[in-house]
Design a protein around this motif. Sequence first.
Motif, PDB file in Angstrom:
ATOM      1  N   HIS A 214       0.825  -1.205   0.000  1.00  0.00           N
ATOM      2  CA  HIS A 214       0.000   0.000   0.000  1.00  0.00           C
ATOM      3  C   HIS A 214       0.868   1.268   0.000  1.00  0.00           C
ATOM      4  CE1 HIS A 214      -3.672   2.261   0.496  1.00  0.00           C
ATOM      5  NE2 HIS A 214      -3.163   2.920   1.515  1.00  0.00           N
ATOM      6  N   ASP A 215       1.993   1.236   0.658  1.00  0.00           N
ATOM      7  CA  ASP A 215       2.918   2.372   0.601  1.00  0.00           C
ATOM      8  C   ASP A 215       3.332   2.663  -0.840  1.00  0.00           C
ATOM      9  OD1 ASP A 215       2.819   2.760   3.314  1.00  0.00           O
ATOM     10  OD2 ASP A 215       4.738   1.807   3.750  1.00  0.00           O
ATOM     11  N   ARG A 216       3.496   1.603  -1.607  1.00  0.00           N
ATOM     12  CA  ARG A 216       3.870   1.780  -3.009  1.00  0.00           C
ATOM     13  C   ARG A 216       2.727   2.408  -3.805  1.00  0.00           C
ATOM     14  NH1 ARG A 216       6.122  -3.207  -6.724  1.00  0.00           N
ATOM     15  NH2 ARG A 216       6.239  -2.100  -8.718  1.00  0.00           N
ATOM     16  N   HIS A 217       1.487   2.054  -3.469  1.00  0.00           N
ATOM     17  CA  HIS A 217       0.328   2.683  -4.122  1.00  0.00           C
ATOM     18  C   HIS A 217       0.351   4.191  -3.894  1.00  0.00           C
ATOM     19  CE1 HIS A 217      -3.743   3.925  -5.006  1.00  0.00           C
ATOM     20  NE2 HIS A 217      -4.001   4.162  -3.725  1.00  0.00           N
ATOM     21  N   HIS A 218       0.664   4.626  -2.687  1.00  0.00           N
ATOM     22  CA  HIS A 218       0.699   6.061  -2.409  1.00  0.00           C
ATOM     23  C   HIS A 218       1.874   6.735  -3.107  1.00  0.00           C
ATOM     24  CE1 HIS A 218      -2.482   7.146   0.461  1.00  0.00           C
ATOM     25  NE2 HIS A 218      -2.486   5.855   0.730  1.00  0.00           N
ATOM     26  N   ALA A 219       2.990   6.048  -3.178  1.00  0.00           N
ATOM     27  CA  ALA A 219       4.170   6.641  -3.815  1.00  0.00           C
ATOM     28  C   ALA A 219       4.003   6.744  -5.322  1.00  0.00           C
ATOM     29  CB  ALA A 219       5.417   5.809  -3.485  1.00  0.00           C
ATOM     30  N   LYS A 220       3.173   5.873  -5.917  1.00  0.00           N
ATOM     31  CA  LYS A 220       3.077   5.810  -7.374  1.00  0.00           C
ATOM     32  C   LYS A 220       1.621   5.706  -7.827  1.00  0.00           C
ATOM     33  CE  LYS A 220       7.676   3.840  -7.608  1.00  0.00           C
ATOM     34  NZ  LYS A 220       8.607   2.886  -8.235  1.00  0.00           N
ATOM     35  N   THR A 221       0.764   6.527  -7.243  1.00  0.00           N
ATOM     36  CA  THR A 221      -0.662   6.498  -7.558  1.00  0.00           C
ATOM     37  C   THR A 221      -0.904   6.746  -9.045  1.00  0.00           C
ATOM     38  OG1 THR A 221      -1.186   7.329  -5.357  1.00  0.00           O
ATOM     39  CG2 THR A 221      -2.896   7.539  -7.033  1.00  0.00           C
ATOM     40  N   ASN A 222      -1.664   5.847  -9.673  1.00  0.00           N
ATOM     41  CA  ASN A 222      -2.004   5.953 -11.098  1.00  0.00           C
ATOM     42  C   ASN A 222      -0.771   6.050 -11.992  1.00  0.00           C
ATOM     43  OD1 ASN A 222      -4.650   5.880 -10.216  1.00  0.00           O
ATOM     44  ND2 ASN A 222      -5.330   7.475 -11.623  1.00  0.00           N
ATOM     45  N   MET A 223       0.310   5.421 -11.532  1.00  0.00           N
ATOM     46  CA  MET A 223       1.480   5.272 -12.403  1.00  0.00           C
ATOM     47  C   MET A 223       1.380   3.913 -13.090  1.00  0.00           C
ATOM     48  SD  MET A 223       5.599   5.277 -11.577  1.00  0.00           S
ATOM     49  CE  MET A 223       5.603   6.905 -10.840  1.00  0.00           C
ATOM     50  N   LEU A 224       1.498   3.935 -14.396  1.00  0.00           N
ATOM     51  CA  LEU A 224       1.353   2.728 -15.184  1.00  0.00           C
ATOM     52  C   LEU A 224       2.362   1.668 -14.726  1.00  0.00           C
ATOM     53  CD1 LEU A 224      -0.585   2.155 -17.547  1.00  0.00           C
ATOM     54  CD2 LEU A 224       1.323   2.584 -19.086  1.00  0.00           C
ATOM     55  N   ILE A 225       1.919   0.457 -14.574  1.00  0.00           N
ATOM     56  CA  ILE A 225       2.696  -0.706 -14.151  1.00  0.00           C
ATOM     57  C   ILE A 225       2.988  -0.687 -12.662  1.00  0.00           C
ATOM     58  CG2 ILE A 225       4.804  -2.080 -14.501  1.00  0.00           C
ATOM     59  CD1 ILE A 225       3.074  -2.009 -16.972  1.00  0.00           C
ATOM     60  N   GLU A 226       3.366   0.480 -12.117  1.00  0.00           N
ATOM     61  CA  GLU A 226       3.930   0.547 -10.770  1.00  0.00           C
ATOM     62  C   GLU A 226       2.889   0.620  -9.648  1.00  0.00           C
ATOM     63  OE1 GLU A 226       7.041   0.062 -10.390  1.00  0.00           O
ATOM     64  OE2 GLU A 226       7.580   0.216 -12.515  1.00  0.00           O
ATOM     65  N   ASP A 227       1.725   1.210  -9.904  1.00  0.00           N
ATOM     66  CA  ASP A 227       0.698   1.315  -8.866  1.00  0.00           C
ATOM     67  C   ASP A 227       0.216  -0.081  -8.491  1.00  0.00           C
ATOM     68  OD1 ASP A 227      -1.416   1.974  -7.196  1.00  0.00           O
ATOM     69  OD2 ASP A 227      -2.240   3.484  -8.533  1.00  0.00           O
ATOM     70  N   THR A 228       0.155  -0.352  -7.177  1.00  0.00           N
ATOM     71  CA  THR A 228      -0.219  -1.691  -6.731  1.00  0.00           C
ATOM     72  C   THR A 228      -1.711  -1.827  -6.445  1.00  0.00           C
ATOM     73  OG1 THR A 228       0.338  -1.065  -4.460  1.00  0.00           O
ATOM     74  CG2 THR A 228       2.052  -2.166  -5.746  1.00  0.00           C
ATOM     75  N   ALA A 229      -2.503  -0.798  -6.717  1.00  0.00           N
ATOM     76  CA  ALA A 229      -3.960  -0.922  -6.578  1.00  0.00           C
ATOM     77  C   ALA A 229      -4.510  -1.366  -7.932  1.00  0.00           C
ATOM     78  CB  ALA A 229      -4.564   0.391  -6.098  1.00  0.00           C
ATOM     79  N   TRP A 230      -5.407  -0.603  -8.533  1.00  0.00           N
ATOM     80  CA  TRP A 230      -5.948  -0.960  -9.843  1.00  0.00           C
ATOM     81  C   TRP A 230      -4.950  -0.617 -10.948  1.00  0.00           C
ATOM     82  CZ3 TRP A 230     -10.105  -3.884 -10.333  1.00  0.00           C
ATOM     83  CH2 TRP A 230     -11.052  -3.895  -9.303  1.00  0.00           C
ATOM     84  N   GLN A 231      -4.942  -1.433 -12.000  1.00  0.00           N
ATOM     85  CA  GLN A 231      -4.247  -1.127 -13.232  1.00  0.00           C
ATOM     86  C   GLN A 231      -5.229  -1.360 -14.376  1.00  0.00           C
ATOM     87  OE1 GLN A 231      -1.072  -0.213 -14.313  1.00  0.00           O
ATOM     88  NE2 GLN A 231      -0.321   0.168 -12.227  1.00  0.00           N
ATOM     89  N   PRO A 232      -5.139  -0.564 -15.434  1.00  0.00           N
ATOM     90  CA  PRO A 232      -5.964  -0.879 -16.610  1.00  0.00           C
ATOM     91  C   PRO A 232      -5.464  -2.153 -17.280  1.00  0.00           C
ATOM     92  CG  PRO A 232      -4.433   0.891 -17.110  1.00  0.00           C
ATOM     93  CD  PRO A 232      -4.277   0.608 -15.647  1.00  0.00           C
ATOM     94  N   VAL A 233      -6.286  -2.710 -18.144  1.00  0.00           N
ATOM     95  CA  VAL A 233      -5.886  -3.869 -18.934  1.00  0.00           C
ATOM     96  C   VAL A 233      -5.008  -3.392 -20.084  1.00  0.00           C
ATOM     97  CG1 VAL A 233      -6.770  -5.695 -20.454  1.00  0.00           C
ATOM     98  CG2 VAL A 233      -7.967  -5.137 -18.333  1.00  0.00           C
ATOM     99  N   PHE A 234      -3.980  -4.166 -20.419  1.00  0.00           N
ATOM    100  CA  PHE A 234      -3.138  -3.831 -21.556  1.00  0.00           C
ATOM    101  C   PHE A 234      -3.598  -4.585 -22.793  1.00  0.00           C
ATOM    102  CE2 PHE A 234      -0.286  -2.617 -18.115  1.00  0.00           C
ATOM    103  CZ  PHE A 234       0.129  -1.383 -18.570  1.00  0.00           C
ATOM    104  N   SER A 235      -3.513  -3.930 -23.936  1.00  0.00           N
ATOM    105  CA  SER A 235      -3.969  -4.512 -25.186  1.00  0.00           C
ATOM    106  C   SER A 235      -3.262  -5.829 -25.480  1.00  0.00           C
ATOM    107  CB  SER A 235      -3.733  -3.529 -26.333  1.00  0.00           C
ATOM    108  OG  SER A 235      -4.082  -4.097 -27.571  1.00  0.00           O
ATOM    109  N   LYS A 236      -1.961  -5.870 -25.239  1.00  0.00           N
ATOM    110  CA  LYS A 236      -1.196  -7.086 -25.550  1.00  0.00           C
ATOM    111  C   LYS A 236      -1.699  -8.263 -24.726  1.00  0.00           C
ATOM    112  CE  LYS A 236       3.541  -8.835 -25.791  1.00  0.00           C
ATOM    113  NZ  LYS A 236       4.985  -8.515 -25.582  1.00  0.00           N
TER     114      LYS A 236
END
Length: 454
Positions: A214-236
């Motif tokens: 969760h600390d990583r979620h706060h440090a990298k909120t809505n950062m692609l790949i790095e956020d540990t909460a939700w991530q969007p789906v990747f096309s590949k």
Amino acid sequence: MATASGVSTPLQLPSTRRVGGCCSRPGSPAPGKNAFPRRAAGGAPAGTFFLKRDSVYKGQSCHQFLPLKQSGRLQAAVLPVTPPLLDDEEKRKQMCEDYGFKQIGEQLPDNVTLKDVMDSLPKEVFEIDDLKSWTSVLISVTSYALGIFLISKAPWYLLPLAWAWTGTAVTGFFVIGHDCAHKSFSRNKLVEDIVGTLAFLPLIYPYEPWRFKHDRHHAKTNMLIEDTAWQPVFSKEFRTNSLLRKAMIFAYGPIRPWMSIAHWLIWHFDLKKFRPNELPRVKISLASVLAFMAIGWPLIILKSGIAGWFKFWFMPWMVYHFWMSTFTMVHHTAPHIPFKTSEEWNAAQAQLNGTVHCDYPRWIEILCHDINVHVPHHISPRIPSYNLRAAYDSIKQNWGKYINEASWNWRLMKTILTKCHVYDKDRYYVPFDEVAPEESQPIKFLKKVMPDYA
């Protein structure tokens, strides 16, 4: 057209005709896979498209969003939002109406830092009050005990109401542990570790593994790949195979309000996901959870049978995960809130522009200790939950025009469940039913049956 420098320039196409939801030129050959429609700032005129090279981030394809089995056609999709649109008040109001928001904020200027926002907060919102902290524990314990009593006495047809109350009350346990993890519960860090571990036990959540992630979620909120909460789906990933694609459609569609269960399993029990210096504390948390399961579950079954375990523990736990999933996705997911690569990411924009304040019914706010007053929590996780409203009042006074606000409503949930799926750098999200229309029946079903009330 795409120039040698890679900059996209407008390409004027002749009048178009619609074919199966696509726009194509009469008699023209199918465009290449790099053709992707894009609205120009201020809105491009009809027939104006942009050709943009496919871009790749860490091996993930970002722009190939022509429908499966229709990749030779040029899609006449419209961008839901681009930064220039956020500066247009009328278009923001229209997006509010479309997405179920009360306010969609302007984009925060690039030169504003997270420290600027934090420094504008009154110092007293950071102060820990032991009495208020332990009052929150009392509220959660008594409301949970009341819920267990209601479950034991309720006739079968009132059990859903008792489960809803009890599951919401036990969500308050999570919020208490959440404050402990952020060092905003007590000045005594040993007390925080003990209380946090105990608060998480009824949820079968290992405290230390969750805290590290969760600390990583706060440090990298809505950062692609790095956020540990939700991530969007990747096309590949989405195009890998049909079985995985169908699983993703269900996971980000109908069962998304319970996908925190998958997150719980994937992120918190695998020792390989943690650094060597984290492992001793991780192992203590895992041992505590396993001990609770080994002792607590048999006692429940011994006292009330398997049906009692289902009634007193499992169903409230499912309600908890409904709130866990719903709160988390509402906090940071909307068609106008982007995920960005580490090179493009801006901390202040991610935490202020990329976090949603959502009002829930008051009884939920009380039992869950105002966790959905979430913007100040992302400005500084050190703000105790009982000070979040005062902090938010200050943020609204100083930064109000940049804030996203909503009340929990059907249209908001429908927007997230039916639109916010596959990552795209420019469009932010592309819906499943645009990428794979033939396989997206669950999404079409949600669009049909979910109310549109805001």
